[in-house]
Every structure is written in structure tokens, then in C-alpha cells.
Scaffold this active site. Structure first.
Site, PDB file in Angstrom:
ATOM      1  N   ASP A   2       0.813  -1.213   0.000  1.00 52.74           N
ATOM      2  CA  ASP A   2       0.000   0.000   0.000  1.00 52.74           C
ATOM      3  C   ASP A   2       0.852   1.270   0.000  1.00 52.74           C
ATOM      4  OD1 ASP A   2      -2.366   1.350  -0.081  1.00 52.74           O
ATOM      5  OD2 ASP A   2      -2.689   1.284   2.082  1.00 52.74           O
ATOM      6  N   ASN A  50     -10.134  -3.422  -5.195  1.00 52.58           N
ATOM      7  CA  ASN A  50      -9.336  -2.604  -6.129  1.00 52.58           C
ATOM      8  C   ASN A  50      -9.913  -2.656  -7.548  1.00 52.58           C
ATOM      9  OD1 ASN A  50      -6.102  -3.517  -4.676  1.00 52.58           O
ATOM     10  ND2 ASN A  50      -7.411  -1.763  -4.192  1.00 52.58           N
TER      11      ASN A  50
HETATM   12  C1  IPE Z   1      -0.935   0.114  -4.169  1.00 53.59           C
HETATM   13  O1  IPE Z   1      -1.158   1.258  -3.452  1.00 53.59           O
HETATM   14  C2  IPE Z   1      -1.971  -0.967  -4.001  1.00 53.59           C
HETATM   15  C3  IPE Z   1      -2.494  -1.473  -5.299  1.00 53.59           C
HETATM   16  C4  IPE Z   1      -3.783  -1.571  -5.539  1.00 53.59           C
HETATM   17  C5  IPE Z   1      -1.572  -1.886  -6.357  1.00 53.59           C
HETATM   18  P1  IPE Z   1      -2.412   2.221  -3.621  1.00 53.59           P
HETATM   19  O2  IPE Z   1      -2.779   2.348  -5.041  1.00 53.59           O
HETATM   20  O3  IPE Z   1      -3.499   1.770  -2.698  1.00 53.59           O
HETATM   21  O4  IPE Z   1      -1.774   3.576  -3.110  1.00 53.59           O
HETATM   22  P2  IPE Z   1      -2.451   4.681  -2.182  1.00 53.59           P
HETATM   23  O5  IPE Z   1      -3.022   3.994  -0.992  1.00 53.59           O
HETATM   24  O6  IPE Z   1      -3.492   5.342  -3.021  1.00 53.59           O
HETATM   25  O7  IPE Z   1      -1.321   5.577  -1.832  1.00 53.59           O
HETATM   26 MG    MG Z   2      -4.106   2.251  -0.804  1.00 63.52          MG
END
Ligand code: IPE
Ligand code: MG
Length: 215
Positions: A2, A50
Site C-alpha cells: 500500500d 481494487n
Molecule cells: C498500491 O497502493 C496498491 C495497489 C492496488 C496496487 P495504492 O494504489 O493503494 O496507493 P495509495 O493507498 O493510493 O497511496
Molecule cells: Mg491504498
């Protein structure tokens, strides 16, 4: 993994720039974990939640996954490392699902190190799919029987779960398997999560007394 997006935005760069940095850090950390003697290294690359991100961000994440598998998998095999995917591949573009299944199928037998990719992974979906399989078969399960129906079948439960990026929650990751995992949270954003930060987490873990409910 993250914090990629925030890491990039802090520098006035695109979120995709952050995801690329995150991918590079993941490759470096996997090699480092292996050097430290770790046998199973799981990365939470994409959750079921996601998948509701804007299509543009998803397309760049899918692009990263495609290129990662195209250029890195042979190198892992050569080092006697296996890859394994956990998640619902039916939620992914067909060519990516194929890359992931082939990556698993062509992995060396008796590998000394396994990188587990949690992609289109959600703990609730995983548990429900296991329960539904059991219901379909009319089976009453014990823990061992249930674990065989999870995506993680055959994999050990995680000893240590590290979450960078400042949030202190599990976000639908390995809920069942983490029943006795040690948790480590850090504010460091994933692209900044260096080998030294990893060692700090391992040191912290090594100082803990795991009693598994006993005394
Ligand atoms: C990477 O971080 C996690 C994935 C889905 C690849 P984020 O995309 O959640 O990054 P932040 O939390 O917005 O900084
Ligand atoms: Mg994130």
C-alpha cells in the site's frame, strides 16, 4: 503493497508512476526475502475491491502485471523459484488469467522459494467459494478439509504480515489464514519500503513470543 499512489502524488507524479515504483520494490524485496531464508513471500497486488478503481488505473495495473510476467518469470524459474496465484482469476482479463495459470503450471517442482501473488484476491470471496463447494458436495468439514478448499490450499499460513502505507487494517487479506499471524504496520509508503525496513520488521517479529493461545 500500500501507498504507491500517495508516494507518487507527493512528488507531483501520476499514480501509475507510483505503481511502477511499487513493482520494482516488490521485485527487490522478493529477492531480499529469499536471501533472508524466507520460503513463501506473498504480495497483495490487487484486491477484489481494487477492481472497482477507474478503468484507466486498472489498465495500467494490468499492463504492469503483463510485463512483469513476461520479463521476470523465467528469471524466477532459473533461480528455482515457483510462482503461485491466489484470487478469482475469472475477474481478470483472459490473457492475464492465462499468464497466471501458466506461470504456476510451469513453475519448478520442489522450489526452494515461492512468490505468491494475491491478485483479484478477497478473503470473503475465498471463504464463500470454499463454503459453497462444501455445500454442493454436502460435506461437513474440519479445518484441514476446509483449508483444502481455499485458494491457499497447500500453502502454510503466514507467520508475519507486513502492511506499509500507514493504514492499520487487513483490507480483506487472508482473514482465515491470519488467525495466528503476527502483524506489522508501518507508515512507510510501499515504494520506500527498503530492504532495511524489511529487516526491521523481521527483527521486530523475531522478538515476539508466539504462544498460540498457550502459556
Ligand atoms: C498500491 O497502493 C496498491 C495497489 C492496488 C496496487 P495504492 O494504489 O493503494 O496507493 P495509495 O493507498 O493510493 O497511496
Ligand atoms: Mg491504498
Amino acid at each position: 503493497m500500500d501507498g504507491n499512489g500517495r508516494w507518487a502524488e507527493k512528488q507531483g507524479k501520476s499514480r501509475n508512476f507510483g505503481h511502477r515504483a511499487g513493482r520494482d520494490r516488490m521485485i527487490g524485496l522478493a529477492a531480499h526475502a529469499r536471501d533472508r531464508g524466507i520460503k513463501y513471500f506473498t504480495v497483495y497486488a490487487l484486491s477484489t475491491e481494487n477492481l472497482a478503481r477507474p478503468q484507466k488505473e486498472l489498465d495500467s495495473l494490468f499492463g504492469l502485471i503483463r510485463r512483469y510476467f513476461a520479463s521476470n518469470i523465467k528469471k524466477l524459474y532459473k533461480e528455482n523459484a515457483a510462482v503461485r496465484t491466489i484470487g478469482d482469476l475469472s475477474l481478470l482479463p483472459d490473457d492475464i488469467a492465462k499468464l497466471l495459470t501458466d506461470g504456476e503450471k510451469n513453475s519448478p517442482q520442489n522450489a526452494g522459494f515461492t512468490v505468491v501473488f494475491a491478485i483479484a484476491y478477497g478473503s470473503r470471496a475465498e471463504i464463500l467459494s470454499a463454503v459453497n463447494k462444501a455445500v454442493e458436495r454436502g460435506e461437513i468439514l474440519d479445518e484441514a478439509g476446509f483449508e483444502k478448499l481455499l485458494y491457499t490450499s497447500g500453502l502454510p499460513n503466514p507467520d508475519l504480515i507486513i502492511r506499509p502505507g500507514g493504514e492499520t487494517r487487513m483490507s480483506n487479506f487472508l482473514t482465515y489464514q491470519a488467525a495466528y499471524s503476527e502483524l506489522y504496520f508501518t507508515d512507510v509508503l510501499f515504494p520506500d519500503f527498503s530492504d532495511a525496513e524489511f529487516d526491521k520488521a523481521i527483527e521486530n517479529y523475531a522478538g515476539r513470543n508466539r504462544r498460540f493461545g498457550k502459556i
